[in-house]
Scaffold this motif. Structure first.
Motif, PDB file in Angstrom:
ATOM      1  N   PHE A  27      29.279 -50.082 -22.210  1.00  0.00           N
ATOM      2  CA  PHE A  27      29.356 -49.807 -20.642  1.00  0.00           C
ATOM      3  C   PHE A  27      30.461 -49.562 -19.966  1.00  0.00           C
ATOM      4  O   PHE A  27      30.671 -48.708 -19.150  1.00  0.00           O
ATOM      5  CB  PHE A  27      28.587 -50.829 -20.038  1.00  0.00           C
ATOM      6  N   ILE A  28      31.505 -49.942 -20.561  1.00  0.00           N
ATOM      7  CA  ILE A  28      32.864 -50.022 -20.010  1.00  0.00           C
ATOM      8  C   ILE A  28      33.578 -48.523 -20.825  1.00  0.00           C
ATOM      9  O   ILE A  28      34.306 -47.749 -20.151  1.00  0.00           O
ATOM     10  CB  ILE A  28      33.727 -51.239 -20.684  1.00  0.00           C
ATOM     11  N   MET A  29      33.232 -48.496 -21.933  1.00  0.00           N
ATOM     12  CA  MET A  29      34.127 -47.323 -22.697  1.00  0.00           C
ATOM     13  C   MET A  29      33.430 -46.211 -22.441  1.00  0.00           C
ATOM     14  O   MET A  29      34.215 -44.843 -22.429  1.00  0.00           O
ATOM     15  CB  MET A  29      34.127 -47.962 -24.577  1.00  0.00           C
ATOM     16  N   LEU A  30      32.223 -45.868 -22.585  1.00  0.00           N
ATOM     17  CA  LEU A  30      31.775 -44.484 -22.254  1.00  0.00           C
ATOM     18  C   LEU A  30      32.273 -43.932 -21.028  1.00  0.00           C
ATOM     19  O   LEU A  30      32.582 -42.497 -21.139  1.00  0.00           O
ATOM     20  CB  LEU A  30      30.102 -44.449 -22.167  1.00  0.00           C
ATOM     21  N   PRO A  31      32.283 -44.489 -19.771  1.00  0.00           N
ATOM     22  CA  PRO A  31      32.898 -43.673 -18.726  1.00  0.00           C
ATOM     23  C   PRO A  31      34.283 -43.296 -18.853  1.00  0.00           C
ATOM     24  O   PRO A  31      34.726 -41.990 -18.405  1.00  0.00           O
ATOM     25  CB  PRO A  31      32.659 -44.571 -17.478  1.00  0.00           C
ATOM     26  N   ILE A  32      35.181 -44.131 -19.357  1.00  0.00           N
ATOM     27  CA  ILE A  32      36.523 -43.770 -19.645  1.00  0.00           C
ATOM     28  C   ILE A  32      36.446 -42.773 -20.769  1.00  0.00           C
ATOM     29  O   ILE A  32      37.424 -41.924 -20.479  1.00  0.00           O
ATOM     30  CB  ILE A  32      37.263 -45.075 -20.272  1.00  0.00           C
ATOM     31  N   LEU A  33      35.769 -42.830 -21.823  1.00  0.00           N
ATOM     32  CA  LEU A  33      35.919 -41.548 -22.830  1.00  0.00           C
ATOM     33  C   LEU A  33      35.431 -40.427 -22.049  1.00  0.00           C
ATOM     34  O   LEU A  33      36.120 -39.241 -22.273  1.00  0.00           O
ATOM     35  CB  LEU A  33      34.851 -42.039 -23.751  1.00  0.00           C
ATOM     36  N   ALA A  34      34.264 -40.453 -21.224  1.00  0.00           N
ATOM     37  CA  ALA A  34      33.918 -39.006 -20.460  1.00  0.00           C
ATOM     38  C   ALA A  34      35.069 -38.450 -19.389  1.00  0.00           C
ATOM     39  O   ALA A  34      35.416 -37.489 -19.537  1.00  0.00           O
ATOM     40  CB  ALA A  34      32.723 -39.441 -19.641  1.00  0.00           C
ATOM     41  N   PHE A  35      35.805 -39.660 -18.849  1.00  0.00           N
ATOM     42  CA  PHE A  35      36.918 -39.083 -18.001  1.00  0.00           C
ATOM     43  C   PHE A  35      38.089 -38.616 -18.886  1.00  0.00           C
ATOM     44  O   PHE A  35      38.606 -37.537 -18.343  1.00  0.00           O
ATOM     45  CB  PHE A  35      37.352 -40.458 -17.297  1.00  0.00           C
ATOM     46  N   VAL A  36      38.426 -39.080 -20.026  1.00  0.00           N
ATOM     47  CA  VAL A  36      39.525 -38.760 -20.823  1.00  0.00           C
ATOM     48  C   VAL A  36      39.323 -37.322 -21.313  1.00  0.00           C
ATOM     49  O   VAL A  36      39.738 -36.222 -21.202  1.00  0.00           O
ATOM     50  CB  VAL A  36      39.740 -39.772 -21.955  1.00  0.00           C
ATOM     51  N   LEU A  37      38.014 -37.128 -21.784  1.00  0.00           N
ATOM     52  CA  LEU A  37      37.494 -35.536 -22.334  1.00  0.00           C
ATOM     53  C   LEU A  37      37.529 -34.672 -21.104  1.00  0.00           C
ATOM     54  O   LEU A  37      37.982 -33.240 -21.244  1.00  0.00           O
ATOM     55  CB  LEU A  37      36.234 -35.787 -22.802  1.00  0.00           C
ATOM     56  N   GLY A  38      37.123 -35.126 -19.716  1.00  0.00           N
ATOM     57  CA  GLY A  38      36.918 -34.298 -18.752  1.00  0.00           C
ATOM     58  C   GLY A  38      38.543 -33.760 -18.426  1.00  0.00           C
ATOM     59  O   GLY A  38      38.506 -32.575 -18.026  1.00  0.00           O
ATOM     60  N   MET A  39      39.300 -34.704 -18.407  1.00  0.00           N
ATOM     61  CA  MET A  39      40.747 -34.325 -18.043  1.00  0.00           C
ATOM     62  C   MET A  39      41.469 -33.147 -18.976  1.00  0.00           C
ATOM     63  O   MET A  39      42.157 -32.482 -18.459  1.00  0.00           O
ATOM     64  CB  MET A  39      41.449 -35.517 -17.882  1.00  0.00           C
ATOM     65  N   HIS A  40      41.003 -33.496 -20.310  1.00  0.00           N
ATOM     66  CA  HIS A  40      41.405 -32.769 -21.298  1.00  0.00           C
ATOM     67  C   HIS A  40      40.950 -31.330 -21.180  1.00  0.00           C
ATOM     68  O   HIS A  40      41.617 -30.340 -21.388  1.00  0.00           O
ATOM     69  CB  HIS A  40      41.039 -33.230 -22.762  1.00  0.00           C
ATOM     70  N   PHE A  41      39.575 -30.990 -20.653  1.00  0.00           N
ATOM     71  CA  PHE A  41      38.916 -29.856 -20.682  1.00  0.00           C
ATOM     72  C   PHE A  41      39.580 -29.335 -19.407  1.00  0.00           C
ATOM     73  O   PHE A  41      39.778 -27.929 -19.296  1.00  0.00           O
ATOM     74  CB  PHE A  41      37.344 -29.979 -20.592  1.00  0.00           C
ATOM     75  N   GLN A  42      39.789 -30.016 -18.333  1.00  0.00           N
ATOM     76  CA  GLN A  42      40.377 -29.258 -17.295  1.00  0.00           C
ATOM     77  C   GLN A  42      41.703 -28.523 -17.623  1.00  0.00           C
ATOM     78  O   GLN A  42      41.895 -27.600 -17.028  1.00  0.00           O
ATOM     79  CB  GLN A  42      40.551 -30.369 -16.294  1.00  0.00           C
ATOM     80  N   SER A  43      42.591 -29.491 -18.220  1.00  0.00           N
ATOM     81  CA  SER A  43      43.807 -29.070 -18.481  1.00  0.00           C
ATOM     82  C   SER A  43      43.825 -27.574 -19.492  1.00  0.00           C
ATOM     83  O   SER A  43      44.787 -26.806 -19.196  1.00  0.00           O
ATOM     84  CB  SER A  43      44.716 -30.000 -19.256  1.00  0.00           C
ATOM     85  N   ILE A  44      42.659 -27.596 -20.247  1.00  0.00           N
ATOM     86  CA  ILE A  44      42.616 -26.226 -20.912  1.00  0.00           C
ATOM     87  C   ILE A  44      42.158 -25.195 -19.993  1.00  0.00           C
ATOM     88  O   ILE A  44      42.790 -24.108 -19.917  1.00  0.00           O
ATOM     89  CB  ILE A  44      41.644 -26.440 -22.009  1.00  0.00           C
TER      90      ILE A  44
END
Length: 205
Positions: free
Chosen positions: A22-39
């Motif tokens: 419950f805690i880690m999945l939103p954090i993981l989604a946020f990190v992946l989203g930021m990485h994709f945005q930088s690309i």
């Protein structure tokens, strides 16, 4: 089908796993989203309105502008109607011509390839967009060469030739100095309709 008891009974361990996900999945989604945005941002920055890449140091900006102007002048000396060129938002090479003639486009391509022979992006000039412009590059560059003293006005932070808008561009810190800048332009014999004056704020280092 009867499930094993250990799969349906809530235990302290299953509660821990559920809380962890419950805690880690939103954090993981946020990190992946930021990485994709930088690309995506990096891909967007690959297309620039000035043909050579522009670096952010003041010395390189000056050098880049001088190099670009020299190459554009080389093309304009052969094609008086040439007003500049740029990559549009879709990455399409675009020529600005004061007088658009279909037979001239191929000649423009040849001159651009010759002037930008050291730029691998222009080794093969394929399909291009052609847009009409009001001023040719020789006119813009001549007016731009008169603008050296504009930067001596406190609050003026940048000057440039904007090939996309087919105008000169001046950046100022605040609206209060716009009248002073316009008076200086008139004194220099530069038509105000040729210049875009915009509030860009102070330069941040």
């Amino acid at each position: 089908m009867r499930l094993p008891k250990e799969l349906i009974v809530v235990t302290p361990f299953s509660k821990f796993v559920g809380l962890f996900l419950f805690i880690m999945l939103p954090i993981l989604a946020f990190v992946l989203g930021m990485h994709f945005q930088s690309i995506l941002v990096q891909c967007t920055q690959d297309y620039t309105s000035d043909i050579p890449l522009v670096y952010e140091t003041e010395e390189n900006l000056i050098l880049n502008r001088q190099t670009l102007d020299g190459k554009f002048t080389e093309v304009a000396s052969q094609i008086p109607s040439f007003g500049g060129m740029y990559y549009d938002e879709n990455g399409q090479l675009t020529f600005c011509l004061k007088e658009v003639q279909n037979e001239e486009v191929e000649y423009v391509k040849q001159q651009v390839k010759a002037a930008f022979a050291d730029d691998p992006r222009l080794s093969e000039v394929g399909d291009v967009n052609v847009v009409p412009c009001k001023y040719n590059f020789m006119e813009l560059n001549e007016w731009y060469s008169r603008m050296n003293n504009i930067l001596s006005i406190p609050g003026v932070v940048m000057t440039d030739i904007d090939e996309v808008k087919n105008r000169l561009r001046i950046g100022i810190e605040n609206q209060e100095i716009k009248d002073e800048v316009e008076d200086k332009l008139i004194e220099m014999g530069i038509p105000l309709e040729v210049v875009i004056i915009e509030v860009t704020g102070p330069i941040k280092y």
